[in-house]
Write a protein that holds these residues in place. Structure first.
Motif, PDB file in Angstrom:
ATOM      1  N   HIS A 136      -0.019  -3.456  -6.577  1.00 20.48           N
ATOM      2  CA  HIS A 136      -0.460  -4.011  -7.863  1.00 20.48           C
ATOM      3  C   HIS A 136      -1.747  -3.354  -8.362  1.00 20.48           C
ATOM      4  N   TRP A 137      -2.522  -2.751  -7.465  1.00 24.82           N
ATOM      5  CA  TRP A 137      -3.697  -1.996  -7.912  1.00 24.82           C
ATOM      6  C   TRP A 137      -3.269  -0.770  -8.713  1.00 24.82           C
ATOM      7  N   ASN A 138      -2.102  -0.230  -8.377  1.00 25.38           N
ATOM      8  CA  ASN A 138      -1.483   0.827  -9.174  1.00 25.38           C
ATOM      9  C   ASN A 138      -2.385   2.059  -9.307  1.00 25.38           C
ATOM     10  N   GLY A 139      -3.154   2.330  -8.248  1.00 26.11           N
ATOM     11  CA  GLY A 139      -4.040   3.482  -8.289  1.00 26.11           C
ATOM     12  C   GLY A 139      -5.135   3.395  -9.331  1.00 26.11           C
ATOM     13  N   GLY A 140      -5.391   2.180  -9.811  1.00 18.29           N
ATOM     14  CA  GLY A 140      -6.409   2.010 -10.841  1.00 18.29           C
ATOM     15  C   GLY A 140      -5.916   2.271 -12.248  1.00 18.29           C
ATOM     16  N   GLN A 141      -4.637   2.619 -12.383  1.00 17.02           N
ATOM     17  CA  GLN A 141      -4.074   2.896 -13.699  1.00 17.02           C
ATOM     18  C   GLN A 141      -3.653   1.586 -14.375  1.00 17.02           C
ATOM     19  N   THR A 142      -3.965   1.458 -15.645  1.00 21.93           N
ATOM     20  CA  THR A 142      -3.593   0.263 -16.402  1.00 21.93           C
ATOM     21  C   THR A 142      -2.081   0.232 -16.633  1.00 21.93           C
ATOM     22  N   PRO A 143      -1.429  -0.934 -16.439  1.00 25.06           N
ATOM     23  CA  PRO A 143      -2.007  -2.217 -16.001  1.00 25.06           C
ATOM     24  C   PRO A 143      -2.134  -2.263 -14.484  1.00 25.06           C
ATOM     25  N   HIS A 144      -3.160  -2.939 -14.018  1.00 22.95           N
ATOM     26  CA  HIS A 144      -3.367  -3.026 -12.575  1.00 22.95           C
ATOM     27  C   HIS A 144      -3.930  -4.392 -12.192  1.00 22.95           C
ATOM     28  N   LEU A 145      -4.024  -4.594 -10.893  1.00 20.91           N
ATOM     29  CA  LEU A 145      -4.504  -5.858 -10.343  1.00 20.91           C
ATOM     30  C   LEU A 145      -5.961  -6.109 -10.723  1.00 20.91           C
ATOM     31  N   LEU A 146      -6.242  -7.352 -11.137  1.00 20.41           N
ATOM     32  CA  LEU A 146      -7.610  -7.744 -11.488  1.00 20.41           C
ATOM     33  C   LEU A 146      -8.188  -8.733 -10.482  1.00 20.41           C
ATOM     34  N   HIS A 147      -7.353  -9.652 -10.003  1.00 17.39           N
ATOM     35  CA  HIS A 147      -7.826 -10.691  -9.080  1.00 17.39           C
ATOM     36  C   HIS A 147      -6.766 -10.929  -8.011  1.00 17.39           C
ATOM     37  N   CYS A 148      -7.222 -10.961  -6.769  1.00 14.61           N
ATOM     38  CA  CYS A 148      -6.327 -11.254  -5.655  1.00 14.61           C
ATOM     39  C   CYS A 148      -6.925 -12.370  -4.807  1.00 14.61           C
ATOM     40  N   TRP A 149      -6.151 -13.417  -4.597  1.00 14.09           N
ATOM     41  CA  TRP A 149      -6.556 -14.522  -3.733  1.00 14.09           C
ATOM     42  C   TRP A 149      -5.873 -14.316  -2.380  1.00 14.09           C
ATOM     43  N   ILE A 150      -6.668 -14.136  -1.340  1.00 17.98           N
ATOM     44  CA  ILE A 150      -6.130 -13.890  -0.006  1.00 17.98           C
ATOM     45  C   ILE A 150      -6.288 -15.160   0.825  1.00 17.98           C
ATOM     46  N   VAL A 151      -5.184 -15.765   1.184  1.00 17.14           N
ATOM     47  CA  VAL A 151      -5.198 -16.967   2.013  1.00 17.14           C
ATOM     48  C   VAL A 151      -5.368 -16.538   3.464  1.00 17.14           C
ATOM     49  N   CYS A 152      -6.432 -17.024   4.099  1.00 16.57           N
ATOM     50  CA  CYS A 152      -6.747 -16.634   5.483  1.00 16.57           C
ATOM     51  C   CYS A 152      -6.664 -17.845   6.408  1.00 16.57           C
ATOM     52  N   THR A 153      -6.532 -17.551   7.672  1.00 14.75           N
ATOM     53  CA  THR A 153      -6.759 -18.556   8.705  1.00 14.75           C
ATOM     54  C   THR A 153      -8.134 -18.279   9.310  1.00 14.75           C
ATOM     55  N   GLN A 154      -8.586 -19.173  10.167  1.00 15.32           N
ATOM     56  CA  GLN A 154      -9.883 -18.951  10.808  1.00 15.32           C
ATOM     57  C   GLN A 154      -9.863 -17.702  11.685  1.00 15.32           C
ATOM     58  N   GLN A 155      -8.664 -17.341  12.200  1.00 15.61           N
ATOM     59  CA  GLN A 155      -8.556 -16.152  13.031  1.00 15.61           C
ATOM     60  C   GLN A 155      -8.454 -14.872  12.209  1.00 15.61           C
ATOM     61  N   SER A 156      -7.928 -14.964  10.999  1.00 13.73           N
ATOM     62  CA  SER A 156      -7.675 -13.757  10.210  1.00 13.73           C
ATOM     63  C   SER A 156      -8.727 -13.492   9.139  1.00 13.73           C
TER      64      SER A 156
END
Length: 285
Positions: A136-156
């Motif tokens: 989704h970052w698409n190499g920085g070419q528009t359109p690309h990712l703006l916000h990513c929510w990463i769900v983590c555990t306490q271990q990760s």
């Protein structure tokens, strides 16, 4: 197509049922508002005016109106009350979507919003979260990712920190923000006044209902904080435990929310799950 409850349409849309709309929207609501207005001005205003030590009645009324307008604006635009109320009304009077068809196809699009799950990986391995983010970052070419929510555990959570450094080395610029960890808090739209963060406690990892609640928080956060619509986001359920994947699937069982996963065959292609819906009345309400 999204359908509405016929009773709500009759009340809010005069073209659907003019008599119902007139009786409820005009007569009933007018009587209620007049009754509340009379109750306040005739019984409470003199006491309140004395408490505030305001002699002029016109000044007092102006202050009351301004305060009420400001309070309504704060309630609607500052607090999550309106979203909480909307969800409650939809659950009570709305319709329940039911799946009629599911299709899987290669994902070619990129989205400005992404939800991913961070699993524990070896330093040189490409995690599902990294694979999804790079797509989704698409190499920085528009359109690309703006916000990513990463769900983590306490271990990760430490793996998410390493992933962020790795992605920056690969050219992920400041144009894309990664949100993760126990210091990123979000309002819970279903529980007014409560907040959740992006780090799942050990005793909640295998609770799909909690994960569903967390994903709903992310969608609400994307809308209120970053002005992203649900249709502009996609959730990847590849990483994490099976219960976490189940929670994501439960949260995204609506027509507007998109789902993806990483195929375990060949070159690990990203696949999108397309779900078709029909709406039937919810008879349990």
């Amino acid at each position: 197509m999204k359908q509405r409850n016929p009773i709500i349409e009759w009340v809010t849309d005069p073209t659907k049922n003019f008599l119902t709309s007139f009786l409820v929207g005009t007569l009933l609501f007018t009587i209620i508002s007049d009754g509340i207005s009379a109750l306040f001005w005739d019984n409470l205003s003199e006491w309140l005016q004395a408490k505030l030590n305001i002699e002029e009645l016109s000044t007092f009324r102006l202050i009351v109106v301004v305060v009420l307008i400001l309070a309504i604006f704060v309630l609607i635009y500052v607090t999550p009350f309106s979203r909480w109320l909307k969800r409650r009304l939809v659950r009570t009077f709305g319709n329940t979507p039911q799946t009629v068809q599911t299709n899987v196809r290669p994902l070619r699009e990129t989205f400005p919003g992404l939800i991913a799950v961070m699993g524990r990986t070896l330093p040189n391995d490409e995690s599902p979260a990294e694979r999804a983010i790079l797509h989704h970052w698409n190499g920085g070419q528009t359109p690309h990712l703006l916000h990513c929510w990463i769900v983590c555990t306490q271990q990760s959570e430490s793996s998410a920190q390493e992933l962020q450094k790795k992605l920056i080395d690969k050219g992920l610029s400041q144009g894309c923000a990664l949100h993760y960890g126990d210091d990123y808090w979000m309002d819970d739209p279903e529980n007014f006044g409560e907040q959740l963060n992006l780090c799942v406690a050990d005793d909640l990892i295998d609770d799909p209902i909690y994960i569903q609640r967390l994903i709903n928080c992310i969608y609400a956060d994307a809308c209120t904080r970053y002005d992203l619509d649900e249709s502009e986001m996609i959730a990847d359920f590849t990483g994490g435990t099976k219960s976490m994947s189940a929670g994501i699937l439960l949260a995204c069982a609506t027509a507007a929310r998109r789902l993806q996963y990483i195929s375990q065959l060949g070159n690990r292609e990203l696949m999108e799950i397309e779900i078709a819906y029909k709406l039937v009345p919810d008879k349990s309400a």
